[in-house]
Design a protein around this motif. Structure first.
Motif, PDB file in Angstrom:
ATOM      1  N   ARG A 150     -10.867  11.914   0.459  1.00 32.47           N
ATOM      2  CA  ARG A 150      -9.689  11.232   1.010  1.00 32.47           C
ATOM      3  C   ARG A 150      -8.820  10.686  -0.111  1.00 32.47           C
ATOM      4  O   ARG A 150      -9.294  10.361  -1.194  1.00 32.47           O
ATOM      5  CB  ARG A 150     -10.102  10.054   1.894  1.00 32.47           C
ATOM      6  CG  ARG A 150     -10.700  10.444   3.218  1.00 32.47           C
ATOM      7  CD  ARG A 150     -11.119   9.199   3.969  1.00 32.47           C
ATOM      8  NE  ARG A 150      -9.991   8.311   4.219  1.00 32.47           N
ATOM      9  CZ  ARG A 150     -10.126   7.043   4.612  1.00 32.47           C
ATOM     10  NH1 ARG A 150     -11.314   6.530   4.761  1.00 32.47           N
ATOM     11  NH2 ARG A 150      -9.054   6.305   4.829  1.00 32.47           N
ATOM     12  N   SER A 151      -7.533  10.583   0.153  1.00 32.50           N
ATOM     13  CA  SER A 151      -6.633   9.836  -0.717  1.00 32.50           C
ATOM     14  C   SER A 151      -6.336   8.535   0.020  1.00 32.50           C
ATOM     15  O   SER A 151      -5.911   8.566   1.171  1.00 32.50           O
ATOM     16  CB  SER A 151      -5.323  10.603  -0.957  1.00 32.50           C
ATOM     17  OG  SER A 151      -5.606  11.827  -1.587  1.00 32.50           O
ATOM     18  N   GLY A 152      -6.606   7.424  -0.632  1.00 29.51           N
ATOM     19  CA  GLY A 152      -6.466   6.175   0.120  1.00 29.51           C
ATOM     20  C   GLY A 152      -5.882   5.046  -0.685  1.00 29.51           C
ATOM     21  O   GLY A 152      -5.712   5.122  -1.904  1.00 29.51           O
ATOM     22  N   THR A 153      -5.566   3.995   0.068  1.00 28.30           N
ATOM     23  CA  THR A 153      -5.100   2.761  -0.556  1.00 28.30           C
ATOM     24  C   THR A 153      -6.019   1.636  -0.110  1.00 28.30           C
ATOM     25  O   THR A 153      -6.652   1.727   0.944  1.00 28.30           O
ATOM     26  CB  THR A 153      -3.655   2.426  -0.151  1.00 28.30           C
ATOM     27  OG1 THR A 153      -3.606   2.275   1.270  1.00 28.30           O
ATOM     28  CG2 THR A 153      -2.697   3.516  -0.590  1.00 28.30           C
ATOM     29  N   TYR A 154      -6.054   0.560  -0.893  1.00 32.10           N
ATOM     30  CA  TYR A 154      -6.985  -0.517  -0.586  1.00 32.10           C
ATOM     31  C   TYR A 154      -6.509  -1.798  -1.254  1.00 32.10           C
ATOM     32  O   TYR A 154      -5.945  -1.764  -2.345  1.00 32.10           O
ATOM     33  CB  TYR A 154      -8.377  -0.143  -1.118  1.00 32.10           C
ATOM     34  CG  TYR A 154      -9.441  -1.164  -0.819  1.00 32.10           C
ATOM     35  CD1 TYR A 154      -9.969  -1.287   0.453  1.00 32.10           C
ATOM     36  CD2 TYR A 154      -9.922  -2.001  -1.828  1.00 32.10           C
ATOM     37  CE1 TYR A 154     -10.953  -2.232   0.733  1.00 32.10           C
ATOM     38  CE2 TYR A 154     -10.907  -2.932  -1.562  1.00 32.10           C
ATOM     39  CZ  TYR A 154     -11.412  -3.058  -0.274  1.00 32.10           C
ATOM     40  OH  TYR A 154     -12.379  -3.980  -0.014  1.00 32.10           O
TER      41      TYR A 154
ATOM     42  N   GLN B 261       2.230   1.777  -3.502  1.00 28.27           N
ATOM     43  CA  GLN B 261       1.218   2.306  -4.415  1.00 28.27           C
ATOM     44  C   GLN B 261       0.942   3.777  -4.101  1.00 28.27           C
ATOM     45  O   GLN B 261       0.716   4.578  -4.996  1.00 28.27           O
ATOM     46  CB  GLN B 261      -0.071   1.487  -4.313  1.00 28.27           C
ATOM     47  CG  GLN B 261       0.027   0.093  -4.913  1.00 28.27           C
ATOM     48  CD  GLN B 261       0.446   0.118  -6.375  1.00 28.27           C
ATOM     49  OE1 GLN B 261      -0.194   0.756  -7.200  1.00 28.27           O
ATOM     50  NE2 GLN B 261       1.536  -0.571  -6.694  1.00 28.27           N
ATOM     51  N   ASP B 262       0.977   4.098  -2.818  1.00 23.83           N
ATOM     52  CA  ASP B 262       0.811   5.508  -2.426  1.00 23.83           C
ATOM     53  C   ASP B 262       1.932   6.342  -3.021  1.00 23.83           C
ATOM     54  O   ASP B 262       1.704   7.437  -3.553  1.00 23.83           O
ATOM     55  CB  ASP B 262       0.822   5.577  -0.893  1.00 23.83           C
ATOM     56  CG  ASP B 262       0.753   7.006  -0.398  1.00 23.83           C
ATOM     57  OD1 ASP B 262       0.187   7.865  -1.118  1.00 23.83           O
ATOM     58  OD2 ASP B 262       1.264   7.273   0.715  1.00 23.83           O
TER      59      ASP B 262
ATOM     60  N   ALA C   5     -14.472   6.491  -0.663  1.00 21.40           N
ATOM     61  CA  ALA C   5     -13.538   7.233   0.181  1.00 21.40           C
ATOM     62  C   ALA C   5     -12.966   8.427  -0.571  1.00 21.40           C
ATOM     63  O   ALA C   5     -12.811   9.518  -0.018  1.00 21.40           O
ATOM     64  CB  ALA C   5     -12.417   6.306   0.649  1.00 21.40           C
TER      65      ALA C   5
ATOM     66  N   LEU D 149     -13.271   2.151  -2.155  1.00 20.33           N
ATOM     67  CA  LEU D 149     -12.201   3.138  -2.351  1.00 20.33           C
ATOM     68  C   LEU D 149     -12.738   4.359  -3.098  1.00 20.33           C
ATOM     69  O   LEU D 149     -12.387   5.502  -2.786  1.00 20.33           O
ATOM     70  CB  LEU D 149     -11.047   2.486  -3.116  1.00 20.33           C
ATOM     71  CG  LEU D 149      -9.819   3.353  -3.350  1.00 20.33           C
ATOM     72  CD1 LEU D 149      -9.241   3.864  -2.033  1.00 20.33           C
ATOM     73  CD2 LEU D 149      -8.740   2.576  -4.105  1.00 20.33           C
TER      74      LEU D 149
ATOM     75  N   GLN E  82       0.830  -1.207   0.000  1.00 21.29           N
ATOM     76  CA  GLN E  82       0.000   0.000   0.000  1.00 21.29           C
ATOM     77  C   GLN E  82       0.863   1.256   0.000  1.00 21.29           C
ATOM     78  O   GLN E  82       0.564   2.238  -0.682  1.00 21.29           O
ATOM     79  CB  GLN E  82      -0.934  -0.027   1.208  1.00 21.29           C
ATOM     80  CG  GLN E  82      -2.052  -1.055   1.073  1.00 21.29           C
ATOM     81  CD  GLN E  82      -2.909  -1.162   2.324  1.00 21.29           C
ATOM     82  OE1 GLN E  82      -2.393  -1.428   3.399  1.00 21.29           O
ATOM     83  NE2 GLN E  82      -4.194  -0.959   2.190  1.00 21.29           N
TER      84      GLN E  82
ATOM     85  N   THR F  11      -6.868   8.876  -5.705  1.00 26.48           N
ATOM     86  CA  THR F  11      -7.083  10.230  -5.172  1.00 26.48           C
ATOM     87  C   THR F  11      -7.890  11.023  -6.194  1.00 26.48           C
ATOM     88  O   THR F  11      -8.010  10.629  -7.365  1.00 26.48           O
ATOM     89  CB  THR F  11      -5.738  10.907  -4.883  1.00 26.48           C
ATOM     90  OG1 THR F  11      -5.961  12.121  -4.186  1.00 26.48           O
ATOM     91  CG2 THR F  11      -4.970  11.209  -6.174  1.00 26.48           C
TER      92      THR F  11
END
Lengths: 413, 174
Positions: A82-86, A42-43, A77, A74, A39, A99
């Motif tokens: 939000r900026s997220g990972t999943y 990937q971020d 989110a 995702l 994660q 994002t």
């Protein structure tokens, strides 16, 4: 299972449990770490892709805009700002980062995230092998540790058995060095054995001294009674003196048996005939009356000391006549002689612990010195026979004397 | 009596041991379940969030005002306005699959520029594979392109593992 096996099993079980818990923890932690790394990466990719997109409106590093396969959770989110990972599951597990970019679009990157990671599998295999090896090694070590402990305990037990058999305490066997519990147990047993041996010796000496000291005055008393003028007084004094003489003789016999100096004179005799003769001689003595003898099967030849067998049976019959109720029955079966009466039976303490001198503690069986049965037990030990006290079927006391078999005749060449 | 007293004393110990075991199992279960929940939930993306907050300037905007007019910049894939001291440079412009990012410039002047960062490759994460390569970057060949000063070449020296097998790569960026 002995203490050795139990200790080895317990240590192996605890080791196996620890290995399983440790293995599961390591597996879980590595899986969590792997997910975190994926994660994070990937971020990082998305961060770079975002900068490129913001600067040049270019989709770099495999980034996509509004990917239709983006997981809904995702997407939701991202829509919330939000900026997220999943990590998505299913048939094609992937790790995502997404994002929002200008215009309400969603910029995302993703990469395959296989369930069966080669590194994870290698780690699992290493954990299984190391765990199995650890358990096996600990089982071996535990076995040897338990063996050492068990050997010392068995050593102490053997020393205690030798003491129980009449041998003197062995300080080297019991008072071994060391500070652990086994050494402490050995020292305690040694102290107990020494103390008990001293008490038994004191009791033995006391019995011998009392008997010896009483013998001479009692003999004088018996002789002097003959000189008394009144017939009734003579009879009473003679009777009491005879009782005291029997008591003193019994005490002397107990003392000799205690000292272990008695030896059996073995002769081959036919047991039914021996028993019939003993019963015949005993009748009329010590109140013995109404004694029946029954022989089951063929009479056996036994190698025994007839005088000591007679001593045992006369004492048992005398006890039955004095404390039990008639009829008294004697059964001879093989090498076994069973004597029973129809009284109230022996007290439980006597059945459990055997007879003890000067302790009858049985009002239902009358008074007595407790020496007769004590002598019977001692004579049985000298003969190598087994003498058991119990209750007969239908009530009454029962004594079983089991004589050893005669040695088979040596075949002539 | 002594044995019975011993067994009475042993009972609380058994209870404590059983309680400890159950507690450990319970904590372990909670830990596992939380970890499972974390894996199934959307996690934060702090680097992306930081990049969102400090939006990269559009090409030509970056430090154009702050930098002296003669300081050369980098034209991303030979297009647009030169960007002075860019933090990110696309290396493979055909598919944008390799990007130099997080560049910290130690020296940036007309005669050239040197800095450190990482090269990122988009070939997949797999959770454990190394796809981010620390490298040292050197810009060179500044010249006037379409009336603006721009570097024309980029040299990448990898500090350790390399994405393509070469420890040094050169790219034409003008």
């Amino acid at each position: 299972m002995g203490i050795r096996g139990r200790i080895a099993l317990a240590i192996s079980f605890v080791t196996a449990l620890a290995v399983v818990v440790l293995g599961l923890s390591v597996h879980h932690i590595s899986a969590v770490e792997r997910a975190g790394q994926a994660q994070s990466y990937q971020d990082s990719l998305l961060s770079s892709a975002l900068q490129v997109y913001q600067r040049d409106s270019l989709l770099a590093l495999g980034a996509q805009l509004d990917d239709s396969t983006l997981p809904p959770v995702l997407m939701e989110a991202v829509r919330e700002g939000r900026s997220g990972t999943y990590i998505s599951g299913g048939g094609d597990p992937r790790v995502w980062a997404a994002t929002e970019v200008d215009g309400g679009k969603v910029l995302s990157v993703s990469a395959p995230y296989p369930d069966r990671d080669p590194l994870q599998r290698a780690l699992d295999k290493a954990l299984v092998v190391a765990g199995a090896a650890t358990v096996a090694l600990m089982a071996v070590v535990a076995w040897f540790v338990a063996q050492s402990l068990s050997r010392r305990l068995r050593h102490s037990a053997a020393a205690a058995r030798r003491i129980a058999a009449g041998e003197p305490p062995d300080p080297e066997a019991l008072a071994a060095g060391g500070r652990d519990e086994v050494a402490e147990l050995g020292r305690s047993v040694h102290h107990m054995a020494t103390s008990l041996a001293a008490r038994v010796e004191a009791e033995r000496e006391f019995t011998a001294d009392v008997a010896h000291e009483l013998r001479t005055p009692v003999a004088g008393l018996v002789a002097s009674a003959e000189l008394l003028p009144h017939p009734r007084a003579v009879e009473m004094v003679r009777e009491r003196a005879q009782t005291m003489r029997v008591l003193v003789e019994d005490l002397l016999e107990v003392s000799r048996l205690d000292a272990g100096r008695e030896r059996a004179q073995l002769d081959e005799v036919e047991l039914p005939s021996l028993v019939r003769g003993i019963v015949k001689r005993a009748q009329g003595q010590r109140g013995v009356d109404e004694v029946s003898v029954e022989v089951v099967g063929e009479g056996r030849i036994v190698a025994t000391d007839a005088r000591r067998v007679e001593r045992i049976l006369v004492n048992v019959l005398g006890n039955a006549a004095k404390h039990g109720k008639p009829p008294i029955e004697v059964l001879v079966e093989g090498t076994r002689i069973t004597v029973r009466d129809h009284g109230d039976g022996y007290p439980p303490e006597l059945v459990d612990q055997g007879p003890r001198r000067f302790r009858t503690a049985a009002p239902e069986r009358g008074t007595g010195h407790g020496l007769g049965l004590t002598i019977a037990v001692g004579q049985a030990v000298v003969l190598g026979a087994r003498l058991e006290f119990g209750s007969a079927e239908g009530g009454g006391a029962q004594v079983v004397l089991d004589l050893p078999e005669a040695e088979p005749p040596t075949a002539e060449v | 009596m002594a044995d019975r007293a011993e067994s009475r004393r042993a009972r609380p110990r058994t209870v404590v041991a059983a309680f400890a075991a159950v507690t450990a199992v319970a904590f372990g279960g909670v830990w596992f379940s939380q970890a499972q929940d974390r894996a199934n939930a959307v996690s934060d993306a702090p680097k992306t969030a930081a990049a969102q907050k400090s939006k990269a300037p559009r090409a030509g905007e970056a430090k154009a005002d702050a930098a002296p007019a003669k300081t050369p910049g980098v034209r991303e894939c030979g297009l647009g306005e030169p960007v002075v001291e860019p933090e990110i440079i696309t290396l493979t412009c055909a598919d944008a699959g390799m990007v130099a990012s997080g560049i910290k410039w130690a020296h940036y002047a007309v005669d050239g520029a040197e800095g450190n960062g990482v090269v990122q490759v988009s070939r997949g994460a797999n959770g454990a594979g190394v796809t981010s390569f620390p490298a040292r970057f050197r810009l060179y060949g500044a010249k006037n392109v379409d009336g603006k000063m721009a570097f024309t070449g980029l040299e990448v020296d990898y500090a350790g593992a390399t994405p393509l097998g070469e420890s040094r790569e050169t790219y034409s960026i003008a």
